[in-house]
Each structure stands twice: as C-alpha cells, then as structure tokens.
Design a protein around this motif. Sequence first.
Motif, mmCIF file in Angstrom:
data_model
loop_
_atom_site.group_PDB
_atom_site.id
_atom_site.type_symbol
_atom_site.label_atom_id
_atom_site.label_comp_id
_atom_site.label_asym_id
_atom_site.label_seq_id
_atom_site.Cartn_x
_atom_site.Cartn_y
_atom_site.Cartn_z
ATOM 1 N N CYS A 23 0.832 -1.200 0.000
ATOM 2 C CA CYS A 23 0.000 0.000 0.000
ATOM 3 C C CYS A 23 0.873 1.258 0.000
ATOM 4 C CB CYS A 23 -0.889 0.031 1.246
ATOM 5 S SG CYS A 23 -1.933 -1.420 1.458
ATOM 6 N N PHE A 24 0.487 2.226 -0.806
ATOM 7 C CA PHE A 24 1.177 3.514 -0.846
ATOM 8 C C PHE A 24 0.320 4.584 -0.185
ATOM 9 C CE2 PHE A 24 3.114 1.279 -4.467
ATOM 10 C CZ PHE A 24 4.454 1.411 -4.128
ATOM 11 N N GLU A 25 0.975 5.571 0.434
ATOM 12 C CA GLU A 25 0.277 6.638 1.144
ATOM 13 C C GLU A 25 -0.682 7.423 0.255
ATOM 14 O OE1 GLU A 25 2.368 9.262 3.984
ATOM 15 O OE2 GLU A 25 4.091 8.001 3.543
ATOM 16 N N ASP A 26 -0.286 7.683 -0.965
ATOM 17 C CA ASP A 26 -1.050 8.592 -1.814
ATOM 18 C C ASP A 26 -2.083 7.903 -2.706
ATOM 19 O OD1 ASP A 26 1.090 7.413 -3.066
ATOM 20 O OD2 ASP A 26 1.868 9.236 -3.953
ATOM 21 N N GLU A 27 -2.397 6.651 -2.443
ATOM 22 C CA GLU A 27 -3.397 5.969 -3.263
ATOM 23 C C GLU A 27 -4.758 5.975 -2.572
ATOM 24 O OE1 GLU A 27 -2.051 1.969 -3.954
ATOM 25 O OE2 GLU A 27 -2.224 1.426 -1.865
ATOM 26 N N ASN A 30 -6.682 0.423 -4.022
ATOM 27 C CA ASN A 30 -5.548 -0.471 -4.179
ATOM 28 C C ASN A 30 -5.894 -1.540 -5.203
ATOM 29 O OD1 ASN A 30 -3.981 -2.990 -3.467
ATOM 30 N ND2 ASN A 30 -2.925 -1.471 -2.206
ATOM 31 N N LYS A 56 2.201 4.481 5.633
ATOM 32 C CA LYS A 56 3.572 4.963 5.797
ATOM 33 C C LYS A 56 4.514 3.771 5.773
ATOM 34 C CE LYS A 56 2.206 9.053 8.210
ATOM 35 N NZ LYS A 56 2.421 10.027 9.221
ATOM 36 N N ALA A 57 5.748 4.011 5.391
ATOM 37 C CA ALA A 57 6.732 2.940 5.277
ATOM 38 C C ALA A 57 6.796 2.108 6.558
ATOM 39 C CB ALA A 57 8.098 3.519 4.952
ATOM 40 N N LEU A 79 4.134 1.177 2.304
ATOM 41 C CA LEU A 79 5.388 1.381 1.587
ATOM 42 C C LEU A 79 5.779 2.839 1.482
ATOM 43 C CD1 LEU A 79 4.879 -1.155 -1.344
ATOM 44 C CD2 LEU A 79 6.090 -1.505 0.814
ATOM 45 N N LYS A 81 5.350 6.842 0.327
ATOM 46 C CA LYS A 81 4.887 7.514 -0.883
ATOM 47 C C LYS A 81 5.381 6.795 -2.126
ATOM 48 C CE LYS A 81 4.420 11.797 1.456
ATOM 49 N NZ LYS A 81 4.073 13.140 1.359
ATOM 50 N N ALA A 82 4.531 6.693 -3.120
ATOM 51 C CA ALA A 82 4.865 5.967 -4.345
ATOM 52 C C ALA A 82 6.069 6.554 -5.063
ATOM 53 C CB ALA A 82 3.669 5.930 -5.287
#
Length: 84
Positions: A23-27, A30, A56-57, A79, A81-82
């Motif tokens: 998962c990315f923060e800015d999505e 998914n 977040k990572a 993960l 930010k992409a």
Amino acid sequence: MIKINFFPQNLHDAKVDAILIPCFEDEKTNQYLSLLGSEFIDEYQRLCKSKSFEAKAAKVHVLSSLGKINASSVILVGLGKAKD
C-alpha cells in the motif's frame, strides 16, 4: 521454512495462510485489494479515512478474511509515498 509466492491475479482463490498487500500513502484505492472484492476495498478506505491504517513505510495492519477468501488473513503493508 517460509514459502513466499507471488500471485498477481486470482488472489481470491489462492490457498495460502495470508495475503500481503503493498500500500502507498497517496493511493485512494488499491489494485490488489480490488482482486479480493469490494468488501476489502471498502474496509481499506474506511481504515484510511479513520487513520486506523496509514500506508507509511513499514506500517502494518492485519485484516481477517472473514471467510470471504481462502487465506485466513490479509496483511496491509505500508510502503510510504509511491514516488519515493
């Protein structure tokens, strides 16, 4: 020994103990959760909106599959930010 398989499609029927979802923060949605069904997309969006899960990572959140898929758990893995 841990065995790791990558199933880019048909996650719904995978006979595994757990499914890890990157998962990315800015999505907002998914692509991998969409392979599991709308219930998981709805739960992901609810968790993000309530800040119960932030991608977040290195952040992790475990979801029960509630018998909707073969895996017993769905693990959301943040993960960051992409673009990073």
